[in-house]
Motif scaffolding. Structure first.
Motif, mmCIF file in Angstrom:
data_model
loop_
_atom_site.group_PDB
_atom_site.id
_atom_site.type_symbol
_atom_site.label_atom_id
_atom_site.label_comp_id
_atom_site.label_asym_id
_atom_site.label_seq_id
_atom_site.Cartn_x
_atom_site.Cartn_y
_atom_site.Cartn_z
ATOM 1 N N UNK A 171 42.555 34.607 44.685
ATOM 2 C CA UNK A 171 42.528 35.326 45.955
ATOM 3 C C UNK A 171 43.727 34.957 46.822
ATOM 4 N N UNK A 172 43.962 33.654 46.975
ATOM 5 C CA UNK A 172 45.073 33.246 47.832
ATOM 6 C C UNK A 172 46.421 33.566 47.204
ATOM 7 N N UNK A 173 46.548 33.333 45.898
ATOM 8 C CA UNK A 173 47.840 33.563 45.259
ATOM 9 C C UNK A 173 48.191 35.047 45.211
ATOM 10 N N UNK A 174 47.198 35.910 45.110
ATOM 11 C CA UNK A 174 47.465 37.353 45.168
ATOM 12 C C UNK A 174 48.053 37.719 46.520
ATOM 13 N N UNK A 175 47.475 37.206 47.591
ATOM 14 C CA UNK A 175 48.000 37.486 48.927
ATOM 15 C C UNK A 175 49.427 36.943 49.075
ATOM 16 N N UNK A 176 49.646 35.715 48.590
ATOM 17 C CA UNK A 176 50.969 35.108 48.715
ATOM 18 C C UNK A 176 52.007 35.866 47.892
ATOM 19 N N UNK A 177 51.617 36.326 46.715
ATOM 20 C CA UNK A 177 52.542 37.059 45.852
ATOM 21 C C UNK A 177 52.915 38.388 46.472
ATOM 22 N N UNK A 211 47.076 50.889 43.304
ATOM 23 C CA UNK A 211 46.718 50.176 42.079
ATOM 24 C C UNK A 211 45.398 49.468 42.303
ATOM 25 N N UNK A 212 44.447 49.718 41.395
ATOM 26 C CA UNK A 212 43.114 49.124 41.520
ATOM 27 C C UNK A 212 42.790 48.286 40.286
ATOM 28 N N UNK A 213 41.949 47.258 40.516
ATOM 29 C CA UNK A 213 41.476 46.449 39.398
ATOM 30 C C UNK A 213 40.982 45.097 39.871
ATOM 31 N N UNK A 214 40.610 44.263 38.930
ATOM 32 C CA UNK A 214 40.189 42.906 39.255
ATOM 33 C C UNK A 214 41.362 42.137 39.846
ATOM 34 N N UNK A 215 41.072 41.248 40.788
ATOM 35 C CA UNK A 215 42.142 40.499 41.454
ATOM 36 C C UNK A 215 42.998 39.744 40.450
ATOM 37 N N UNK A 216 42.365 39.113 39.463
ATOM 38 C CA UNK A 216 43.121 38.348 38.467
ATOM 39 C C UNK A 216 44.018 39.258 37.640
ATOM 40 N N UNK A 217 43.526 40.466 37.311
ATOM 41 C CA UNK A 217 44.334 41.404 36.524
ATOM 42 C C UNK A 217 45.526 41.899 37.326
ATOM 43 N N UNK A 218 45.334 42.115 38.626
ATOM 44 C CA UNK A 218 46.447 42.551 39.480
ATOM 45 C C UNK A 218 47.472 41.433 39.614
ATOM 46 N N UNK A 219 46.998 40.209 39.855
ATOM 47 C CA UNK A 219 47.913 39.075 39.985
ATOM 48 C C UNK A 219 48.671 38.844 38.683
ATOM 49 N N UNK A 220 47.997 38.981 37.552
ATOM 50 C CA UNK A 220 48.664 38.821 36.262
ATOM 51 C C UNK A 220 49.783 39.847 36.104
ATOM 52 N N UNK A 221 49.536 41.070 36.506
ATOM 53 C CA UNK A 221 50.566 42.116 36.429
ATOM 54 C C UNK A 221 51.730 41.807 37.373
ATOM 55 N N UNK A 222 51.430 41.428 38.605
ATOM 56 C CA UNK A 222 52.487 41.171 39.582
ATOM 57 C C UNK A 222 53.348 39.969 39.210
ATOM 58 N N UNK A 223 52.788 39.034 38.450
ATOM 59 C CA UNK A 223 53.545 37.844 38.034
ATOM 60 C C UNK A 223 54.094 37.968 36.613
ATOM 61 N N UNK A 224 54.002 39.151 36.039
ATOM 62 C CA UNK A 224 54.574 39.377 34.717
ATOM 63 C C UNK A 224 53.770 38.784 33.585
ATOM 64 N N UNK A 225 52.486 38.473 33.829
ATOM 65 C CA UNK A 225 51.634 37.914 32.771
ATOM 66 C C UNK A 225 50.743 38.975 32.137
ATOM 67 N N UNK A 226 50.962 40.218 32.478
ATOM 68 C CA UNK A 226 50.187 41.320 31.925
ATOM 69 C C UNK A 226 50.986 42.604 32.088
ATOM 70 N N UNK A 227 50.745 43.540 31.178
ATOM 71 C CA UNK A 227 51.399 44.847 31.314
ATOM 72 C C UNK A 227 50.630 45.780 32.229
#
Length: 248
Positions: A171-177, A211-227
Motif C-alpha cells: 500500500x505505501x510503496x504503491x503510493x510512493x512509486x 488501470x485496475x487490479x490488485x495493489x500488488x499487481x499494479x505495483x509489480x507492473x509499475x516497478x517492472x516486475x510484471x508485464x
C-alpha cells in the motif's frame, strides 16, 4: 530512491523493525534453498544472476550500516564511494560459491538490523551522504531496506512473487512509486484504481487510461516486475503504457 520528509509513527523503528526482520527471514530462507547451480542462473534483472542479486543486497546492507555509523558519530561516510565501486563489488562478489554468498548475506543483514535496533532515537534525522552525493536524513535506511528486500526477493525468481508482498508494504510503496513517477517526464499519464484500501491515484494531472487490479499487481507492473497481464485497462482495448525503468 526518494524518502519521505519526516519520521512518522509508521516509519519508526519499533514499527518497521518487525517487518524488516520478517522480510529478511523470508529472503534468507529462499536464498538457503537455492543450489549453487540455481544461484548461477538468471534472475529477473537483465544481466544479473541470482548471485548478483544476493551480493547487491549484502553490499546494500553494509552501505546502510555506514550511513547509520556516520549519523551517530558525525563522520562523513558516503553510502558508497561511487557507482563504479558499487558495481565492481557486486560483480566480484557474485563469483563466490553458494555457501560464501549465503553467509555474506546473512552476516550483512544481521549487522544492519542490529545497527538499526541500537540507533539513537535522536539521530534518525541526521543528514547523511547517499549514493549519488545527495544528503538526506538517515531514517531513509528503514523504508529503503524494506523496499530492497521485498522487491529483490521477487527478482530472485525463486517462488516469492508480488502476491507475497505484505499489505503494509504494498500500500505505501504503491503510493510512493506513483508519487515518484509523477516527477518523471518519461511516465505517461495513467489513472490507477487498486482493489481494496488504496485510494485512486494518478501519475499526472492530465487525463490518461484507467488501470485496475490488485495493489500488488499494479505495483509489480509499475516497478517492472510484471508485464501487467493481470490488470485491466479502460477504455477497453487500450494498451498499458510503457513504464520507465526502476533503478536497481
Amino acid at each position: 530512491m526518494s524518502n519521505t520528509n519526516s519520521l512518522t509513527e509508521h516509519d519508526h523503528p519499533s514499527v518497521l523493525l518487525p517487518l524488516l526482520y520478517e522480510s529478511a527471514g523470508h529472503l534468507l530462507s529462499s536464498a538457503g534453498a537455492l543450489t549453487g547451480e540455481q544461484l548461477r542462473a538468471a534472475s529477473l534483472l537483465p544481466g544479473w544472476t541470482r548471485a548478483h542479486v544476493l551480493v547487491h543486497l549484502a553490499r546494500g546492507a553494509d552501505s546502510r550500516v555506514r550511513l547509520l555509523t556516520a549519523a551517530r558519530g558525525g563522520a562523513d561516510l558516503p553510502q558508497y564511494p561511487d557507482e563504479s565501486t558499487r558495481e565492481e563489488e557486486i560483480r566480484q562478489g557474485a563469483l563466490r560459491d553458494a555457501d560464501a554468498l549465503r553467509m555474506d548475506l546473512e552476516t550483512s543483514l544481521s549487522g544492519l538490523l542490529q545497527a538499526i535496533g541500537s540507533h539513537p532515537d535522536e539521530a534518525w534525522d541526521v543528514p547523511v551522504r547517499w549514493l549519488g552525493g545527495g544528503r538526506r536524513p538517515v531514517r531513509g535506511v528503514l523504508w529503503s531496506l524494506l523496499r530492497e528486500l521485498e522487491v529483490h526477493h521477487v527478482d530472485l525468481a525463486a517462488s516469492y512473487t508480488p502476491a507475497d508482498w505484505p499489505a503494509a508494504f504494498t500500500d505505501r510503496e504503491l503510493r510512493a512509486t506513483v508519487a515518484r513517477l509523477r516527477e518523471d517526464p518519461a511516465m505517461p499519464p495513467v489513472r490507477i484504481s487498486a482493489d481494496g484500501g488504496t485510494s485512486d491515484l494518478s501519475t499526472s494531472d492530465r487525463p490518461g487510461p484507467l488501470v485496475r487490479g490488485a495493489a500488488a499487481a499494479i505495483l509489480a507492473w509499475l516497478t517492472g516486475r510484471s508485464d501487467g497481464a493481470a490488470l485491466t485497462v479502460d477504455p477497453p482495448g487500450a494498451l498499458l503504457p510503457r513504464v520507465p525503468a526502476w533503478r536497481r
